[in-house]
Design a protein around this motif. Structure first.
Motif, PDB file in Angstrom:
ATOM      1  N   LEU A 320       0.813  -1.216   0.000  1.00 16.09           N
ATOM      2  CA  LEU A 320       0.000   0.000   0.000  1.00 16.09           C
ATOM      3  C   LEU A 320       0.846   1.265   0.000  1.00 16.09           C
ATOM      4  N   ASN A 323       2.651   1.774  -3.347  1.00 17.03           N
ATOM      5  CA  ASN A 323       1.745   2.253  -4.405  1.00 17.03           C
ATOM      6  C   ASN A 323       1.282   3.682  -4.125  1.00 17.03           C
ATOM      7  N   TYR A 324       1.048   3.973  -2.860  1.00 11.24           N
ATOM      8  CA  TYR A 324       0.684   5.332  -2.462  1.00 11.24           C
ATOM      9  C   TYR A 324       1.772   6.311  -2.892  1.00 11.24           C
ATOM     10  N   ILE A 327       1.889   6.854  -6.696  1.00  8.42           N
ATOM     11  CA  ILE A 327       0.830   7.748  -7.167  1.00  8.42           C
ATOM     12  C   ILE A 327       1.176   9.200  -6.841  1.00  8.42           C
ATOM     13  N   VAL A 387      -8.996  -1.036  -2.283  1.00  8.66           N
ATOM     14  CA  VAL A 387      -7.751  -0.423  -2.751  1.00  8.66           C
ATOM     15  C   VAL A 387      -7.855   0.002  -4.216  1.00  8.66           C
ATOM     16  N   GLN A 388      -8.660  -0.709  -5.005  1.00  6.49           N
ATOM     17  CA  GLN A 388      -8.860  -0.293  -6.393  1.00  6.49           C
ATOM     18  C   GLN A 388      -9.558   1.063  -6.449  1.00  6.49           C
ATOM     19  N   TYR A 391      -6.946   3.782  -5.132  1.00  8.47           N
ATOM     20  CA  TYR A 391      -5.913   4.220  -6.083  1.00  8.47           C
ATOM     21  C   TYR A 391      -6.498   5.089  -7.188  1.00  8.47           C
ATOM     22  N   SER A 395      -5.582   9.184  -7.449  1.00  9.75           N
ATOM     23  CA  SER A 395      -4.983   9.763  -8.653  1.00  9.75           C
ATOM     24  C   SER A 395      -5.772  10.979  -9.110  1.00  9.75           C
TER      25      SER A 395
END
Length: 535
Positions: A320, A323-324, A327, A387-388, A391, A395
């Protein structure tokens, strides 16, 4: 006779300054490749070595700012580890991430920036400041309790205080007005790369069991090297004329030209008072500062508490934070550069475009932030779906909200007097720092009675994020849209005339700073008292 000649010379100088300012305003919408515009065209044909030097200088300034931001994000990504390893409370963490550095920023940024302008030593001051805060970051990594890391962060705040104002000022004198928006936007990419790199490091450290203080030590060492490189490479640039027509200034020396040869206390005092008078008489400056403060307040809440909240919300997602960070780094960097491109391409609307993209972008982003906070609930409690959603809306939140930093800084750099630009920028940054530094302080007090690992703590944090961030975005947006006509008036030189400040305006400024100062001290002292009682 001498007095008459001096007055007559000042009058002629005012006329020259107005012509220069108008030329600079025109240059904002001029075609840089148009040979019919010699004022711009001859400037655009720079030698290759000069272009390389300017690019390298901006890159070094970017690295300085990147490391300064990187330190802040490391502490937010490792929030739980820092709290547990140093036996901190939520109030302790709020002090560390709030006024511990904020007050030092506000108190030191203004006098340091004034000295840098007065002595024409912006590069020297920046180099020394970078060396100092790097050492303090190193000491943070060596801290073993709350008071040690608090003192180290206060020292860091002293060193980082003038960095942003100095960098904006130097860049505005390195590049031509047409490219100012894009150049300042490239500088502010450091904010987003700092958070992105912090996210990757947090993930790697978590996977390998490496303690958070190793990251702080690495930042400190890198900063020391960069401080030396800054002094070796950068040279003090010549001042560019302000785009605002300074026809009502009581001291034209704050706009163009060098300082008087007799650098005496009297001249320094006069320059200080004239600069303060200039920004008080501007119709837009304080609305710009307060609106930006509200905007940064929301950003500070987001940056300090959103990573920890999302980690607690999605405990089964090991990637997480990585990916955070990706982004933030990718989308945020694209957004801030896009904001610079939009303003650069806006033609005659270039000077006011930063207000529109900041206001409207923030208002739109507020809705996406709320969806982020409640993403797991919207997914019915399923973390894979959550989470989908997270994200995607994150964005969208970044691409709309983060257009503004470079463009906004460019607008301020254009409006402020050239001779004391860094000093006036420091007044601006100190104001917004005191505003947004209150965010962690307030939240820390609100979460004081909750266990950081409890469900109640997560729910309380969720409610705070869902309220404070959108409210700050909308308050800033309304203020900036109201400020459009004020900025146009200032660019045209339609400020309040010297000697015509009303008692109401003077009283409002004094009252605001007294109330704001009292609130700042009350929050800071309350947090320290609670921290000492709990400790």
């Amino acid at each position: 006779m001498e007095a008459y000649e001096e007055k007559n010379n000042v009058s002629h100088e005012h006329g020259d300054f107005k012509k220069l300012a108008v030329a600079n305003i025109d240059s904002l919408s001029a075609d840089v490749n148009d040979p019919s515009n010699p004022q711009i065209y001859h400037k655009s044909k720079r030698p290759v070595l000069t272009v390389i030097y300017v690019s390298l200088s901006i890159f070094i300034l970017f690295l300085n700012y990147f490391l300064a931001q990187y330190d802040k994000f490391v502490l937010s990504y490792f929030q739980n580890d820092v709290i547990n390893s140093l036996n901190l409370t939520s109030t302790d963490y709020g002090v560390l991430s709030g006024y511990a550095t904020g007050i030092a920023y506000a108190l030191l940024a203004i006098p340091v920036a004034f000295v840098a302008d007065y002595a024409d030593a912006r590069v020297w001051v920046l180099s020394v400041a970078a060396l100092w805060w790097s050492l303090c970051v190193l000491f943070q990594g060596l801290s073993h309790n709350f008071w040690q890391i608090l003192l180290a962060r206060i020292g860091m705040g002293i060193g980082q205080a003038p960095v942003e104002a100095l960098s904006i000022s130097i860049i505005s004198d390195l590049v031509e007005p047409r490219w100012l928006f894009l150049s300042e936007s490239m500088f502010y990419v450091g904010v987003y790369l700092g958070e992105a790199v912090s996210g990757q490091i947090a993930t790697a450290f978590d996977a390998t069991g490496t303690p958070w203080n190793k990251a702080m030590i690495a930042i400190g060492i890198a900063g020391i090297v960069l401080a030396v490189l800054t002094r070796i490479v950068l040279r003090e640039p010549m001042r560019r004329v302000s785009v605002m027509a300074p026809v009502q200034s009581s001291d034209p020396s704050i706009f163009v030209g060098g300082l008087q040869s007799n650098r005496k206390v009297a001249h320094a005092k006069r320059q200080f008072l004239t600069s303060v008078s200039q920004i008080v008489r501007m119709r837009s400056f304080w609305i710009l500062a307060l609106s930006s403060g509200a905007r940064q307040f929301s950003g500070n809440v987001f940056g300090w508490y959103m990573p920890g909240y999302l980690t607690s919300l999605y405990p089964s997602e090991p990637d997480l934070l990585s990916n955070y960070g990706i982004i933030v780094g990718a989308v945020g960097s694209v957004a801030v550069v896009l904001g610079g491109i939009i303003c650069t391409s806006a033609g005659k609307y270039r000077a006011i475009m930063p207000l529109y993209i900041t206001a409207i972008g923030g208002m739109i982003s507020a809705a996406f932030v709320v969806v982020m906070v409640f993403s797991l609930d919207l997914a019915g409690g399923y973390q894979d779906r959550g989470v989908q959603i997270l994200y995607g809306v994150m964005s969208a939140a970044y691409i709309t909200a983060e257009l503004w930093l470079g463009a906004y800084a460019s607008l301020l750099a254009m409006l402020l007097p050239a001779r004391t630009k860094t000093f006036c920028l420091a007044i601006y940054t100190s104001t917004i720092i005191l505003i947004y530094s209150s965010a962690p302080q307030i939240i820390g007090l609100a979460l004081e009675n909750y266990d950081v690992n409890s469900e109640a703590y997560i729910e309380k944090t969720r409610d705070i994020l869902a309220i404070l961030i959108p409210v700050g975005y909308w308050v800033a947006g309304i203020g900036l849209l109201f400020c459009v006509s004020k900025v146009k008036a200032d660019i045209a030189g339609d400020m309040i005339e010297v000697g015509h400040l009303t008692r109401l305006r003077k009283g409002a400024f004094i009252g605001f700073w007294l109330a704001f100062g009292a609130l700042t001290i009350a929050l800071f002292v309350t947090s320290l008292v609670i921290a000492s009682l709990v400790g």
